[in-house]
Each structure stands twice: as structure tokens, then as C-alpha cells.
Motif scaffolding. Sequence first.
Motif, PDB file in Angstrom:
ATOM      1  N   GLU A  31     -37.424  81.329   0.109  1.00 47.69           N
ATOM      2  CA  GLU A  31     -38.855  81.479   0.371  1.00 47.69           C
ATOM      3  C   GLU A  31     -39.507  82.424  -0.634  1.00 47.69           C
ATOM      4  O   GLU A  31     -40.613  82.172  -1.127  1.00 47.69           O
ATOM      5  CB  GLU A  31     -39.067  81.988   1.805  1.00 47.69           C
ATOM      6  N   LEU A  32     -38.787  83.514  -0.956  1.00 43.76           N
ATOM      7  CA  LEU A  32     -39.311  84.459  -1.943  1.00 43.76           C
ATOM      8  C   LEU A  32     -39.403  83.811  -3.324  1.00 43.76           C
ATOM      9  O   LEU A  32     -40.352  84.049  -4.075  1.00 43.76           O
ATOM     10  CB  LEU A  32     -38.417  85.705  -2.010  1.00 43.76           C
TER      11      LEU A  32
ATOM     12  N   LEU B 125     -42.744  83.376  -5.504  1.00 42.49           N
ATOM     13  CA  LEU B 125     -42.816  83.882  -6.874  1.00 42.49           C
ATOM     14  C   LEU B 125     -43.284  82.791  -7.825  1.00 42.49           C
ATOM     15  O   LEU B 125     -44.128  83.037  -8.703  1.00 42.49           O
ATOM     16  CB  LEU B 125     -41.441  84.409  -7.303  1.00 42.49           C
ATOM     17  N   GLU B 126     -42.769  81.576  -7.647  1.00 35.64           N
ATOM     18  CA  GLU B 126     -43.186  80.460  -8.496  1.00 35.64           C
ATOM     19  C   GLU B 126     -44.671  80.169  -8.327  1.00 35.64           C
ATOM     20  O   GLU B 126     -45.385  79.899  -9.306  1.00 35.64           O
ATOM     21  CB  GLU B 126     -42.360  79.213  -8.165  1.00 35.64           C
TER      22      GLU B 126
ATOM     23  N   LYS C  76     -50.189  80.558 -10.324  1.00 35.58           N
ATOM     24  CA  LYS C  76     -51.569  81.019 -10.110  1.00 35.58           C
ATOM     25  C   LYS C  76     -52.014  81.933 -11.244  1.00 35.58           C
ATOM     26  O   LYS C  76     -53.146  81.836 -11.742  1.00 35.58           O
ATOM     27  CB  LYS C  76     -51.670  81.750  -8.764  1.00 35.58           C
ATOM     28  N   LEU C  77     -51.089  82.834 -11.653  1.00 34.51           N
ATOM     29  CA  LEU C  77     -51.406  83.774 -12.732  1.00 34.51           C
ATOM     30  C   LEU C  77     -51.667  83.032 -14.038  1.00 34.51           C
ATOM     31  O   LEU C  77     -52.612  83.348 -14.772  1.00 34.51           O
ATOM     32  CB  LEU C  77     -50.239  84.755 -12.906  1.00 34.51           C
ATOM     33  N   LYS C  78     -50.840  82.024 -14.331  1.00 29.66           N
ATOM     34  CA  LYS C  78     -51.028  81.231 -15.549  1.00 29.66           C
ATOM     35  C   LYS C  78     -52.373  80.512 -15.525  1.00 29.66           C
ATOM     36  O   LYS C  78     -53.068  80.417 -16.537  1.00 29.66           O
ATOM     37  CB  LYS C  78     -49.889  80.217 -15.697  1.00 29.66           C
ATOM     38  N   LYS C  79     -52.716  79.978 -14.328  1.00 35.67           N
ATOM     39  CA  LYS C  79     -53.990  79.274 -14.172  1.00 35.67           C
ATOM     40  C   LYS C  79     -55.166  80.214 -14.407  1.00 35.67           C
ATOM     41  O   LYS C  79     -56.149  79.857 -15.074  1.00 35.67           O
ATOM     42  CB  LYS C  79     -54.055  78.671 -12.772  1.00 35.67           C
ATOM     43  N   GLU C  80     -55.061  81.421 -13.857  1.00 38.32           N
ATOM     44  CA  GLU C  80     -56.141  82.407 -14.012  1.00 38.32           C
ATOM     45  C   GLU C  80     -56.270  82.843 -15.471  1.00 38.32           C
ATOM     46  O   GLU C  80     -57.381  83.016 -15.983  1.00 38.32           O
ATOM     47  CB  GLU C  80     -55.865  83.622 -13.113  1.00 38.32           C
TER      48      GLU C  80
END
Length: 448
Positions: free
Chosen positions: A416-417, A421-422, A427-431
Motif C-alpha cells: 500500500e505504501l 509513493l508511486e 502527481k509530482l511529475k504532473k505538477e
Amino acid sequence: MRTICLYFEIHQIIHLKRYRFFDIGNDHYYYDDYANEAGMNDVAERSYIPALNTLIDMVKKSEGAFKVALSISGVALEQLEIHAPAVIDLLHQLNETGCCEFLAEPYSHGLSSLVNEDCFKEEVMRQAAKMKQMFGKAPKVFRNSSLIYSDEIGAMVASMGFKGMLTEGAKHVLGWKSPHYVYHCNMNPNLKLLLRDYKLSDDISLRFSNSEWNEFPLFADRYIGWIDSMPQEEQVINIFMELSALGIAQPLSSNILEFIKALPICAKEKGITFSTPSEVIAKLKSVSQLDVPDPMSWLDEERDTSCLLGNVMQREAFNKLYSVAERIHLCDDRRIKQDWDYLQASNNFRFMTTKNSGVGLNRGIYESPYDAFTNYMNILGDFISRVNSLYPVDVDNEELNPLLTTIRNQGIEIEELRKKLEKAEAKLKKEEKAAAPKRKTATKKTEA
């Protein structure tokens, strides 16, 4: 458009040494290193290296139109890394073409799918992780040892997230149906099934160099002609075999590689393509569920597991081995874990068969199935005593279960972790991607 799905298996026997009753408790090393090195070097030189060079050449000459799939057991990869690194280099070259799909399979090439779901899932995911580490992609399609499949096994494979599975087009299962369609698991329709055409596969892997065969000599144009003459609605022809068929079962002197090389050329003339299992599964819909209550395989004429677990000796050895499965789960001893993988390999049980299969069986050091059973059970006796020294017999399952539950819960939490993380990284790459134009604008204003 009709397509051919061509698949090869790479697995090598781990040779056990002659192990006497009096060695139990005194000798904890079970393998014939000379036989393992010599066997791997022999098959690499006579089969794997020339066959892989041929496949790479076929991809390049076809400009990517030729495609192939491979699965490699974890124990075979270990042996290749030690004894035949040149084969690993060629596998990387084939992977770099983008025209080879690597499949998942049990790490040990064992039979855990028939007896222990936890063991089965653990070793499949371990092999899949090894594939991703080596070749950069996590497998999406699964093949079991000896193409063993049943409804329950299909459900387990689907629960691990695989989209498809390779298995045998056994006549006693299919009846009037054809193996030239995509089917699905009756317990989980999300798992699509690709069924081996055993006649076309065995024509290459078993009969090609047999001068007494009524189709000898077989040429590529005639072979492709057989495929082209099938009903037009039959869209996928699954040809599955061991890679060692090219060079060992069918010697290079039989011109087997020239035959394989000519297949894409002849297929192109007939408008027949080549596809990987994932491409077939993505393009074609399932026509029906497949009902397989009892395990089937690609072994012998019966296409079942009788040559692996059909007699009392095989079942005794099999049950004895898996009697310590729960304790192995708790173990973190590297040597114990490796021995566990090697002792699970299906060939250990096939050496004990008393069947007259009609296919030549090289028993190695063993004179008979009874000799194979005695040697294996001596080794197993020492192995189990080592496991029990770590987790004594008087620690019963009631005490083990809480530990196993804790381990499973930790595994679920870690998974789950990992998923969180993925998602966070995505999300970070998208931002960052969205913010990039704004940063460029701000930089220009500052420069102005």
C-alpha cells in the motif's frame, strides 16, 4: 488479420549430486557443480547463443515486424549469470529491439500452484521483480511451469494483476473448440487465456528432424501454408516450446534455425503477422470461458500432471517438501531459501515417474525412478532437519499462524505504501510538467 504468437521457455535443470543416507546431518550441499556448469555451457553453446542471435537477426531484418515472447525461470537466470553471461548479454540485445516480451513464471519452475497459494504468489512476484530489474518492464502475462493451468490457478494468477496467461490447448479440455481463439478464466473473466497449438508446436520442437515423419523434410512455406489454410475466423496461432528445442532437441545440423528464419518471410507473403502475448490480449476479445476443473499441462499425451505427481513416490516427496512451507516463509537464511527454490524444481519429481511417456527422459545420474526417489528423499531429510533446527517441530501451526499473519500484514502495508509513493511521484511529475511553462515565462520577464 491472422497472427502468430511465438513463445520460448528458458529453464535449466539444477543437477543434484549423489547423496547417501549417511550424508544426512553431515553434508548440507546438495548439487553437482560440474554437471550444472557443463550442462549450462553445453546448452548455451549449442542452443541459446545461436538461437538468440537468430531471433535478434530476424527482428532486425523484418524491421520490427517479427515479434517473440520469452519466459525465464529464476533458477535458470541464476545459472546463466554464473556460467553463461553471454546469454544474458544476448537477452538484453533482444530486449532492446522492443520486439520481445518477457513473461512471468514461478521462480523455481516448481509446482507450488498445485498446493500452496502463498508460496506460489511469493515466487511468481519474485521472478517478476527479477524480470523488471533486468529488462526494465514488469511482466503483464504469466505462464506456469509446464503450462500447468486449472480454474483455481487462473483465479490466483488474476488476483496478482496479470492480464493474460499461457496454457495448453489440451484436446480433453477443448473438445470441439479450437485453440486458435482467445478464451478467459471461468473464475475471473479479466484473465485472458492463450492456448498452445500442440500439433504445430510439436512439429517444430519434437518432429522436425525425424526422417521417419511423413512430413519430413518440413519447409517454412509449407508450415505457413498449413496456418494460412485454417478458417479465416481463427485469428491467433500460439506456438510455444522450449528454446532448447532449437539446437538440442532439433540439432543445428537439421537446419532448424534456417527454418525459423524463413517463417516471417513466408508469413508476410500470406499476410500473417507476429504478435506478443500482450498485443494479442489487447487486440482480441475472448470468445468464451474455459472450464478446467483439474490441472492440465503440456506434458506427455495426457496433457496433465500425471508424469509429475502420478505415483506414490512423487506424491510422498511432494507432500514432504511442502510440509515445511510455512516455516520457510518465516526463514531469512539465504542458503535455506536457495535450496528451497532448487528442490521445488519440477524435474526433481519428473525423474521419479514410472510412466512410459513416449518421449525420451534423461534421468541423469539416476538408474531408475526409485533411485531418483531415494536420492531426493535423502537430501530432503537433511534439508528438513535444517529447517526444523531454525523452527523446531514442537512450534506448531497455532504458534506459527500469528507470525505468518504479522508477515502478511506487513507485506500488505508495504504494498500500500509503495502504491501511495508511486501516486505521489506521478502527481509530482504532473505538477512539475504543468509548472514548467510558468517558470519559462517568469525567467523571460526577469531577463527583460
